[in-house]
Design a protein around this motif. Structure first.
Motif, PDB file in Angstrom:
ATOM      1  N   LEU A  82      -0.992  -8.390   5.276  1.00  0.00           N
ATOM      2  CA  LEU A  82       0.337  -8.258   4.704  1.00  0.00           C
ATOM      3  C   LEU A  82       0.845  -6.825   4.698  1.00  0.00           C
ATOM      4  O   LEU A  82       2.053  -6.592   4.591  1.00  0.00           O
ATOM      5  CB  LEU A  82       0.354  -8.808   3.270  1.00  0.00           C
ATOM      6  N   SER A  83      -0.064  -5.840   4.793  1.00  0.00           N
ATOM      7  CA  SER A  83       0.361  -4.438   4.775  1.00  0.00           C
ATOM      8  C   SER A  83      -0.667  -3.592   5.503  1.00  0.00           C
ATOM      9  O   SER A  83      -1.874  -3.858   5.421  1.00  0.00           O
ATOM     10  CB  SER A  83       0.525  -3.950   3.325  1.00  0.00           C
ATOM     11  N   THR A  84      -0.190  -2.575   6.207  1.00  0.00           N
ATOM     12  CA  THR A  84      -1.059  -1.619   6.901  1.00  0.00           C
ATOM     13  C   THR A  84      -0.553  -0.207   6.631  1.00  0.00           C
ATOM     14  O   THR A  84       0.641  -0.005   6.383  1.00  0.00           O
ATOM     15  CB  THR A  84      -1.091  -1.869   8.416  1.00  0.00           C
ATOM     16  N   LEU A  87       0.852  -1.189   0.000  1.00  0.00           N
ATOM     17  CA  LEU A  87       0.000   0.000   0.000  1.00  0.00           C
ATOM     18  C   LEU A  87       0.887   1.239   0.000  1.00  0.00           C
ATOM     19  O   LEU A  87       1.978   1.236   0.585  1.00  0.00           O
ATOM     20  CB  LEU A  87      -0.916   0.030   1.220  1.00  0.00           C
ATOM     21  N   GLU A  88       0.401   2.304  -0.638  1.00  0.00           N
ATOM     22  CA  GLU A  88       1.188   3.539  -0.695  1.00  0.00           C
ATOM     23  C   GLU A  88       0.245   4.735  -0.743  1.00  0.00           C
ATOM     24  O   GLU A  88      -0.755   4.732  -1.478  1.00  0.00           O
ATOM     25  CB  GLU A  88       2.107   3.552  -1.919  1.00  0.00           C
ATOM     26  N   ARG A  89       0.565   5.768   0.048  1.00  0.00           N
ATOM     27  CA  ARG A  89      -0.195   7.012   0.007  1.00  0.00           C
ATOM     28  C   ARG A  89       0.158   7.792  -1.260  1.00  0.00           C
ATOM     29  O   ARG A  89       1.321   7.827  -1.674  1.00  0.00           O
ATOM     30  CB  ARG A  89       0.097   7.870   1.229  1.00  0.00           C
ATOM     31  N   LEU A  99      -5.639   1.625   6.828  1.00  0.00           N
ATOM     32  CA  LEU A  99      -5.929   0.692   5.749  1.00  0.00           C
ATOM     33  C   LEU A  99      -5.184  -0.604   5.995  1.00  0.00           C
ATOM     34  O   LEU A  99      -4.070  -0.594   6.530  1.00  0.00           O
ATOM     35  CB  LEU A  99      -5.508   1.281   4.400  1.00  0.00           C
ATOM     36  N   SER A 100      -5.781  -1.705   5.592  1.00  0.00           N
ATOM     37  CA  SER A 100      -5.133  -3.004   5.714  1.00  0.00           C
ATOM     38  C   SER A 100      -5.288  -3.759   4.409  1.00  0.00           C
ATOM     39  O   SER A 100      -6.348  -3.711   3.772  1.00  0.00           O
ATOM     40  CB  SER A 100      -5.734  -3.810   6.867  1.00  0.00           C
ATOM     41  N   ALA A 101      -4.224  -4.420   3.995  1.00  0.00           N
ATOM     42  CA  ALA A 101      -4.231  -5.270   2.803  1.00  0.00           C
ATOM     43  C   ALA A 101      -3.952  -6.693   3.245  1.00  0.00           C
ATOM     44  O   ALA A 101      -2.999  -6.942   3.988  1.00  0.00           O
ATOM     45  CB  ALA A 101      -3.178  -4.803   1.803  1.00  0.00           C
ATOM     46  N   ALA A 125       3.273 -13.886  13.893  1.00  0.00           N
ATOM     47  CA  ALA A 125       4.282 -12.981  13.349  1.00  0.00           C
ATOM     48  C   ALA A 125       3.654 -11.662  12.906  1.00  0.00           C
ATOM     49  O   ALA A 125       2.581 -11.638  12.294  1.00  0.00           O
ATOM     50  CB  ALA A 125       4.993 -13.640  12.178  1.00  0.00           C
ATOM     51  N   VAL A 126       4.329 -10.560  13.200  1.00  0.00           N
ATOM     52  CA  VAL A 126       3.886  -9.225  12.778  1.00  0.00           C
ATOM     53  C   VAL A 126       4.531  -8.931  11.432  1.00  0.00           C
ATOM     54  O   VAL A 126       5.760  -8.993  11.296  1.00  0.00           O
ATOM     55  CB  VAL A 126       4.264  -8.158  13.808  1.00  0.00           C
ATOM     56  N   THR A 127       3.714  -8.644  10.430  1.00  0.00           N
ATOM     57  CA  THR A 127       4.221  -8.505   9.063  1.00  0.00           C
ATOM     58  C   THR A 127       4.300  -7.068   8.576  1.00  0.00           C
ATOM     59  O   THR A 127       4.959  -6.809   7.566  1.00  0.00           O
ATOM     60  CB  THR A 127       3.331  -9.292   8.100  1.00  0.00           C
ATOM     61  N   SER A 128       3.651  -6.114   9.257  1.00  0.00           N
ATOM     62  CA  SER A 128       3.654  -4.739   8.760  1.00  0.00           C
ATOM     63  C   SER A 128       3.444  -3.768   9.905  1.00  0.00           C
ATOM     64  O   SER A 128       2.897  -4.129  10.963  1.00  0.00           O
ATOM     65  CB  SER A 128       2.561  -4.539   7.703  1.00  0.00           C
ATOM     66  N   CYS A 129       3.872  -2.531   9.702  1.00  0.00           N
ATOM     67  CA  CYS A 129       3.678  -1.471  10.689  1.00  0.00           C
ATOM     68  C   CYS A 129       3.790  -0.126   9.995  1.00  0.00           C
ATOM     69  O   CYS A 129       4.469   0.001   8.968  1.00  0.00           O
ATOM     70  CB  CYS A 129       4.697  -1.578  11.832  1.00  0.00           C
ATOM     71  N   ASP A 130       3.125   0.881  10.538  1.00  0.00           N
ATOM     72  CA  ASP A 130       3.179   2.223   9.970  1.00  0.00           C
ATOM     73  C   ASP A 130       2.802   3.234  11.036  1.00  0.00           C
ATOM     74  O   ASP A 130       1.840   3.039  11.785  1.00  0.00           O
ATOM     75  CB  ASP A 130       2.225   2.353   8.774  1.00  0.00           C
ATOM     76  N   TRP A 131       3.562   4.330  11.098  1.00  0.00           N
ATOM     77  CA  TRP A 131       3.306   5.388  12.070  1.00  0.00           C
ATOM     78  C   TRP A 131       2.159   6.281  11.610  1.00  0.00           C
ATOM     79  O   TRP A 131       1.980   6.523  10.410  1.00  0.00           O
ATOM     80  CB  TRP A 131       4.543   6.250  12.270  1.00  0.00           C
ATOM     81  N   SER A 132       1.437   6.800  12.560  1.00  0.00           N
ATOM     82  CA  SER A 132       0.469   7.855  12.283  1.00  0.00           C
ATOM     83  C   SER A 132       1.210   9.147  11.943  1.00  0.00           C
ATOM     84  O   SER A 132       2.306   9.391  12.456  1.00  0.00           O
ATOM     85  CB  SER A 132      -0.429   8.067  13.504  1.00  0.00           C
TER      86      SER A 132
END
Length: 372
Positions: free
Chosen positions: A310-312, A23-25, A322-324, A263-270
């Motif tokens: 797989l992605s957040t 995912l990408e903004r 968002l989550s993929a 297992a943690v597969t993704s992370c993203d900061w606010s």
């Protein structure tokens, strides 16, 4: 009561025929995001209208492992077909202050809403193709300059005007695959990577070499830089935990976040830097307060049909995440589960602000804190 009646799920975006892993903004577009997955397709979604703006068919053969916004309305994609491609985006003009729906012609709106008609499946043509020698696992663009970094069998820095990497930043003696690479948001010349050999490395493109390296107990799957604290980095690990590190002292993590059961597969900061979102193989999306290792009580999202995440990603206004997932869907959630959407009158807004002020004032009380 808020927790009982909250409805965090907002919408689901379809269009992919296989797992969605990236995912990408879209820079400068609050309500637009790009998604890519194992079907070799790139889709640009409109979050406000909940429709597809643009679809790039046959962007890569097989999995698209990463997306990165370039300068202007252009996006970079990296795939397992050993190529990087630069694409032009056809985005509606929503910068004039009018409603987004009013800026699109009737014919275009009908094309966007016609989900039952088979879309054109002719492969699009990229602006530039950057050939590689090995499959790419990740890509990230420099914040100011026309440079981007890729992760494959090493870390390489590319110039948009050249079809070969200009710098090889691979750590001396490292022979394992690099999984993720990310530029620092404040100090844009610094980038970090995590690899399959359980290492996290820091690089400086000004010196052209690796600066620091640490070895974790288990492999890290994702990393993200804090947007407000340039020295703070977040790692998502195979050991079900998330770790924050201060790059000035990498000997020990500054905080450990426990809650996932796989297992943690993704992370993203606010964008505010006070919260971050994570997703994992336990098929859940979790939102965390920075500094609170227990996670926000009740802020665990999951669905009956949702598979491994797989992605957040956070939206640019920090109101949604968002989550993929493995089931081919992109889901939109509220970052605050009980937040009311829509227009509020003055009386309702004042009442909500008063309740929030009361909760902030009394949350440190032992008895009240158990409820909050």
């Amino acid at each position: 009561m808020e927790r009982m009646f909250s409805k965090p799920f907002v919408a689901s975006f379809e269009g992919h025929e296989d797992s969605v892993c990236s995912l990408e903004r879209i820079r400068g577009r609050l309500g637009c995001i790009a998604s890519a997955g194992f079907d070799g397709k790139i889709i640009i979604h409109s979050l406000s209208r909940r429709v597809t703006i643009q679809t790039i068919y046959g962007a890569h053969r097989g999995k698209i492992s990463g997306l990165a916004m370039a300068q202007g309305d252009r996006i970079l994609s990296a795939g397992h077909d050993t190529s990087i491609k630069l694409w032009a985006l056809s985005l509606p003009n929503t910068d004039d202050g009018d409603d987004a729906e009013n800026t699109i012609s009737d014919n275009t709106r009908q094309d966007l809403m016609a989900v039952d008609e088979p879309p054109e499946r002719e492969p699009s043509k990229p602006i530039v193709v950057y050939p590689g020698k090995t499959p790419f696992n990740s890509i990230h663009h420099h914040r100011y300059e026309p440079l981007f970094a890729t992760a494959s069998n090493g870390v390489h820095v590319w110039d948009e005007t050249k079809t070969a990497p200009i710098t090889d930043l691979t750590f001396g003696g490292a022979s394992e695959t690099v999984d993720v690479v990310r530029f620092n948001m404040a100090e844009a010349s610094v980038l970090a990577s995590v690899g399959s050999d359980r290492t996290m490395c820091l690089y400086d493109i000004r010196t052209g070499k690796a600066e620091k390296r640490i070895v974790m107990q288990m492999r890290s799957n994702a990393l993200s830089w804090s947007p407000t604290q340039p020295t703070v980095m977040l790692l998502a690990s195979e050991d079900h935990n998330l770790y924050t590190f201060d790059i000035r002292n990498l000997s020990t993590p500054s905080q450990i976040y426990k809650g996932h059961v796989s297992a943690v597969t993704s992370c993203d900061w606010s964008p505010t830097g006070t919260e971050f979102v994570s997703g994992g193989w336990d098929r859940t999306v979790r939102i965390w307060h920075e500094g609170d290792g227990r996670g926000k009580e009740g802020q665990m999202y999951h669905g009956k049909r949702m598979q491994r995440v797989l992605s957040t990603l956070y939206t640019q206004d920090a109101r949604f995440v968002l989550s993929a997932s493995d089931d081919g869907n992109v889901r939109l959630w509220k970052s605050n589960a009980h937040e009311r959407l829509g227009v509020l009158d003055t009386r309702e807004r004042n009442a909500l602000e008063y309740r929030d002020a009361l909760k902030k004032r009394w949350k440190y009380d032992n008895e009240i804190g158990k409820v909050l």
